[in-house]
Design a protein around this motif. Structure first.
Motif, PDB file in Angstrom:
ATOM      1  N   GLY A 109      41.222 -10.501  16.984  1.00  0.00           N
ATOM      2  CA  GLY A 109      42.621 -10.479  17.348  1.00  0.00           C
ATOM      3  C   GLY A 109      43.338 -11.553  16.950  1.00  0.00           C
ATOM      4  N   LYS A 110      42.935 -12.926  17.185  1.00  0.00           N
ATOM      5  CA  LYS A 110      43.679 -13.940  17.076  1.00  0.00           C
ATOM      6  C   LYS A 110      44.218 -13.901  15.491  1.00  0.00           C
ATOM      7  CE  LYS A 110      42.318 -16.949  20.599  1.00  0.00           C
ATOM      8  NZ  LYS A 110      41.622 -18.368  20.904  1.00  0.00           N
ATOM      9  N   ALA A 111      43.227 -13.708  14.605  1.00  0.00           N
ATOM     10  CA  ALA A 111      43.319 -13.813  13.098  1.00  0.00           C
ATOM     11  C   ALA A 111      44.026 -12.636  12.713  1.00  0.00           C
ATOM     12  CB  ALA A 111      41.798 -13.884  12.282  1.00  0.00           C
ATOM     13  N   HIS A 112      44.120 -11.511  13.354  1.00  0.00           N
ATOM     14  CA  HIS A 112      44.621 -10.321  13.064  1.00  0.00           C
ATOM     15  C   HIS A 112      45.536  -9.626  13.968  1.00  0.00           C
ATOM     16  CE1 HIS A 112      40.956 -10.716  10.733  1.00  0.00           C
ATOM     17  NE2 HIS A 112      41.805 -10.453   9.335  1.00  0.00           N
ATOM     18  N   PRO A 113      46.659 -10.278  14.465  1.00  0.00           N
ATOM     19  CA  PRO A 113      47.397  -9.709  15.540  1.00  0.00           C
ATOM     20  C   PRO A 113      47.954  -8.489  15.389  1.00  0.00           C
ATOM     21  CG  PRO A 113      48.540 -11.695  14.479  1.00  0.00           C
ATOM     22  CD  PRO A 113      47.245 -11.445  13.691  1.00  0.00           C
ATOM     23  N   ASP A 114      48.087  -8.042  14.108  1.00  0.00           N
ATOM     24  CA  ASP A 114      48.543  -6.590  14.148  1.00  0.00           C
ATOM     25  C   ASP A 114      47.692  -5.409  14.222  1.00  0.00           C
ATOM     26  OD1 ASP A 114      51.151  -7.660  13.494  1.00  0.00           O
ATOM     27  OD2 ASP A 114      51.157  -7.762  11.603  1.00  0.00           O
ATOM     28  N   ALA A 115      46.508  -5.742  14.175  1.00  0.00           N
ATOM     29  CA  ALA A 115      45.308  -4.889  14.013  1.00  0.00           C
ATOM     30  C   ALA A 115      45.122  -4.304  15.791  1.00  0.00           C
ATOM     31  CB  ALA A 115      43.962  -5.274  13.485  1.00  0.00           C
ATOM     32  N   PRO A 116      45.044  -2.991  15.892  1.00  0.00           N
ATOM     33  CA  PRO A 116      44.822  -2.514  17.219  1.00  0.00           C
ATOM     34  C   PRO A 116      43.304  -2.785  17.916  1.00  0.00           C
ATOM     35  CG  PRO A 116      44.840  -0.846  15.623  1.00  0.00           C
ATOM     36  CD  PRO A 116      45.050  -1.973  14.739  1.00  0.00           C
ATOM     37  N   ARG A 117      43.041  -3.237  19.104  1.00  0.00           N
ATOM     38  CA  ARG A 117      41.908  -3.285  19.691  1.00  0.00           C
ATOM     39  C   ARG A 117      40.896  -2.151  19.627  1.00  0.00           C
ATOM     40  NH1 ARG A 117      37.754  -2.962  22.064  1.00  0.00           N
ATOM     41  NH2 ARG A 117      37.213  -3.799  23.758  1.00  0.00           N
ATOM     42  N   ASN A 118      41.766  -0.939  19.522  1.00  0.00           N
ATOM     43  CA  ASN A 118      40.857   0.133  19.599  1.00  0.00           C
ATOM     44  C   ASN A 118      39.914   0.335  18.349  1.00  0.00           C
ATOM     45  OD1 ASN A 118      42.714   1.266  17.946  1.00  0.00           O
ATOM     46  ND2 ASN A 118      43.390   2.867  19.224  1.00  0.00           N
ATOM     47  N   ARG A 119      40.081  -0.555  17.382  1.00  0.00           N
ATOM     48  CA  ARG A 119      39.476  -0.384  15.950  1.00  0.00           C
ATOM     49  C   ARG A 119      37.964  -1.288  16.327  1.00  0.00           C
ATOM     50  NH1 ARG A 119      43.279  -1.851  11.767  1.00  0.00           N
ATOM     51  NH2 ARG A 119      41.449  -1.795  10.519  1.00  0.00           N
ATOM     52  N   VAL A 120      37.658  -1.868  17.359  1.00  0.00           N
ATOM     53  CA  VAL A 120      36.584  -2.680  17.103  1.00  0.00           C
ATOM     54  C   VAL A 120      35.280  -1.607  17.397  1.00  0.00           C
ATOM     55  CG1 VAL A 120      35.098  -4.103  18.677  1.00  0.00           C
ATOM     56  CG2 VAL A 120      37.632  -4.525  18.492  1.00  0.00           C
ATOM     57  N   ASP A 121      34.440  -1.752  16.572  1.00  0.00           N
ATOM     58  CA  ASP A 121      33.284  -0.950  16.511  1.00  0.00           C
ATOM     59  C   ASP A 121      31.951  -1.764  16.800  1.00  0.00           C
ATOM     60  OD1 ASP A 121      31.560   0.904  15.525  1.00  0.00           O
ATOM     61  OD2 ASP A 121      31.431   0.270  13.346  1.00  0.00           O
ATOM     62  N   GLY A 122      31.486  -1.713  18.191  1.00  0.00           N
ATOM     63  CA  GLY A 122      30.504  -1.923  18.630  1.00  0.00           C
ATOM     64  C   GLY A 122      30.803  -2.925  19.751  1.00  0.00           C
ATOM     65  N   PRO A 123      29.758  -3.674  20.130  1.00  0.00           N
ATOM     66  CA  PRO A 123      28.588  -4.231  19.553  1.00  0.00           C
ATOM     67  C   PRO A 123      27.631  -2.998  19.381  1.00  0.00           C
ATOM     68  CG  PRO A 123      28.779  -5.362  21.308  1.00  0.00           C
ATOM     69  CD  PRO A 123      29.940  -4.670  21.332  1.00  0.00           C
ATOM     70  N   LYS A 124      26.655  -3.226  18.337  1.00  0.00           N
ATOM     71  CA  LYS A 124      25.548  -2.236  18.191  1.00  0.00           C
ATOM     72  C   LYS A 124      24.443  -2.808  17.985  1.00  0.00           C
ATOM     73  CE  LYS A 124      28.516   1.511  16.105  1.00  0.00           C
ATOM     74  NZ  LYS A 124      28.841   2.155  14.807  1.00  0.00           N
ATOM     75  N   GLY A 125      23.250  -2.122  18.312  1.00  0.00           N
ATOM     76  CA  GLY A 125      21.961  -2.844  18.279  1.00  0.00           C
ATOM     77  C   GLY A 125      21.611  -4.278  18.961  1.00  0.00           C
ATOM     78  N   VAL A 126      22.330  -4.133  20.296  1.00  0.00           N
ATOM     79  CA  VAL A 126      22.362  -5.367  21.027  1.00  0.00           C
ATOM     80  C   VAL A 126      21.029  -5.695  21.877  1.00  0.00           C
ATOM     81  CG1 VAL A 126      23.602  -6.515  22.953  1.00  0.00           C
ATOM     82  CG2 VAL A 126      24.861  -4.953  21.545  1.00  0.00           C
ATOM     83  N   TYR A 127      20.726  -6.898  21.732  1.00  0.00           N
ATOM     84  CA  TYR A 127      19.721  -7.307  22.536  1.00  0.00           C
ATOM     85  C   TYR A 127      20.288  -8.308  23.682  1.00  0.00           C
ATOM     86  CZ  TYR A 127      16.601  -6.673  18.457  1.00  0.00           C
ATOM     87  OH  TYR A 127      15.878  -5.968  17.753  1.00  0.00           O
ATOM     88  N   TYR A 128      20.001  -8.107  24.816  1.00  0.00           N
ATOM     89  CA  TYR A 128      20.865  -8.518  25.778  1.00  0.00           C
ATOM     90  C   TYR A 128      19.596  -9.302  27.000  1.00  0.00           C
ATOM     91  CZ  TYR A 128      23.308  -8.607  30.219  1.00  0.00           C
ATOM     92  OH  TYR A 128      24.156  -8.811  31.691  1.00  0.00           O
ATOM     93  N   GLY A 129      19.826 -10.583  27.302  1.00  0.00           N
ATOM     94  CA  GLY A 129      18.963 -11.073  28.227  1.00  0.00           C
ATOM     95  C   GLY A 129      19.490 -12.499  28.955  1.00  0.00           C
ATOM     96  N   LYS A 130      18.832 -12.997  29.685  1.00  0.00           N
ATOM     97  CA  LYS A 130      19.073 -14.249  30.381  1.00  0.00           C
ATOM     98  C   LYS A 130      17.956 -15.251  30.454  1.00  0.00           C
ATOM     99  CE  LYS A 130      18.263 -13.028  35.185  1.00  0.00           C
ATOM    100  NZ  LYS A 130      18.793 -12.935  36.415  1.00  0.00           N
ATOM    101  N   ILE A 131      18.493 -16.268  30.583  1.00  0.00           N
ATOM    102  CA  ILE A 131      17.544 -17.601  30.881  1.00  0.00           C
ATOM    103  C   ILE A 131      17.627 -18.115  32.099  1.00  0.00           C
ATOM    104  CG2 ILE A 131      16.687 -20.081  30.177  1.00  0.00           C
ATOM    105  CD1 ILE A 131      16.255 -18.049  27.925  1.00  0.00           C
ATOM    106  N   LYS A 132      16.702 -17.904  32.758  1.00  0.00           N
ATOM    107  CA  LYS A 132      16.821 -18.217  34.418  1.00  0.00           C
ATOM    108  C   LYS A 132      17.087 -19.995  34.542  1.00  0.00           C
ATOM    109  CE  LYS A 132      14.955 -16.131  37.496  1.00  0.00           C
ATOM    110  NZ  LYS A 132      15.666 -15.308  38.435  1.00  0.00           N
ATOM    111  N   GLY A 133      18.040 -19.939  35.380  1.00  0.00           N
ATOM    112  CA  GLY A 133      18.385 -21.339  35.765  1.00  0.00           C
ATOM    113  C   GLY A 133      17.527 -21.773  37.099  1.00  0.00           C
ATOM    114  N   THR A 134      17.725 -22.859  37.441  1.00  0.00           N
ATOM    115  CA  THR A 134      17.188 -23.426  38.650  1.00  0.00           C
ATOM    116  C   THR A 134      17.583 -22.555  39.983  1.00  0.00           C
ATOM    117  OG1 THR A 134      18.635 -25.169  39.119  1.00  0.00           O
ATOM    118  CG2 THR A 134      16.459 -25.861  38.091  1.00  0.00           C
ATOM    119  N   THR A 135      18.740 -21.890  39.901  1.00  0.00           N
ATOM    120  CA  THR A 135      19.585 -21.030  40.915  1.00  0.00           C
ATOM    121  C   THR A 135      20.110 -19.995  39.916  1.00  0.00           C
ATOM    122  OG1 THR A 135      21.622 -22.122  41.121  1.00  0.00           O
ATOM    123  CG2 THR A 135      19.843 -22.995  42.530  1.00  0.00           C
ATOM    124  N   ALA A 136      20.400 -19.156  40.788  1.00  0.00           N
ATOM    125  CA  ALA A 136      20.959 -17.811  40.084  1.00  0.00           C
ATOM    126  C   ALA A 136      22.502 -18.458  39.471  1.00  0.00           C
ATOM    127  CB  ALA A 136      21.361 -16.685  41.142  1.00  0.00           C
TER     128      ALA A 136
END
Length: 139
Positions: free
Chosen positions: A50-77
């Motif tokens: 959006g910063k590089a293309h301020p005239d493009a509408p946000r609703n054209r974002v496609d994805g993210p798809k095929g997402v891997y999602y996780g976390k690395i545990k810290g010493t506390t949450a």
């Protein structure tokens, strides 16, 4: 001052809570929700496209798809670090689909940071997460 009156042997006899499965640095695979997917798309849009293309509408974002999602545990949450890797682009802009997968990171309750595309090399993602996702650090 009361603690000074308790013999050291008594203090050592108190069992410590189990930390099995909660070790800092451990990678945990998480289920991606649509809410998280939307936040990742927002980060991509707000911090990059959006910063590089301020005239493009946000609703054209496609994805993210095929997402891997996780976390690395810290010493506390509060020190847990969340990671996501996936494909994203802008409908109507074929060049925007190049050089993925893309990487995001967030610390505990913080906002998602879009870290950029990888050009196929996931070296910026913790190796312990790549291992549980069965992904190589670089193609």
């Amino acid at each position: 001052m009361l603690a000074a009156l308790v013999p050291a042997q008594t203090a050592l006899a108190v069992p410590l809570p189990s930390v099995e499965g909660k070790a800092p640095g451990r990678a945990v695979n998480l289920k991606l929700t649509e809410k998280i997917r939307h936040k990742l798309a927002d980060a991509f849009w707000n911090q990059y496209y959006g910063k590089a293309h301020p005239d493009a509408p946000r609703n054209r974002v496609d994805g993210p798809k095929g997402v891997y999602y996780g976390k690395i545990k810290g010493t506390t949450a509060a020190k847990d670090v969340y990671w996501a890797v996936g494909s994203i682009g802008i409908k109507g802009d074929p060049i925007s689909y190049q050089d993925g997968p893309h990487v995001w990171r967030k610390r505990y309750h913080g906002a998602w940071a879009y870290l950029g595309d990888t050009g196929g090399c996931l070296a910026k993602v913790p190796a312990t997460l790549l291992k549980i996702w069965h992904l190589p650090p670089c193609d």
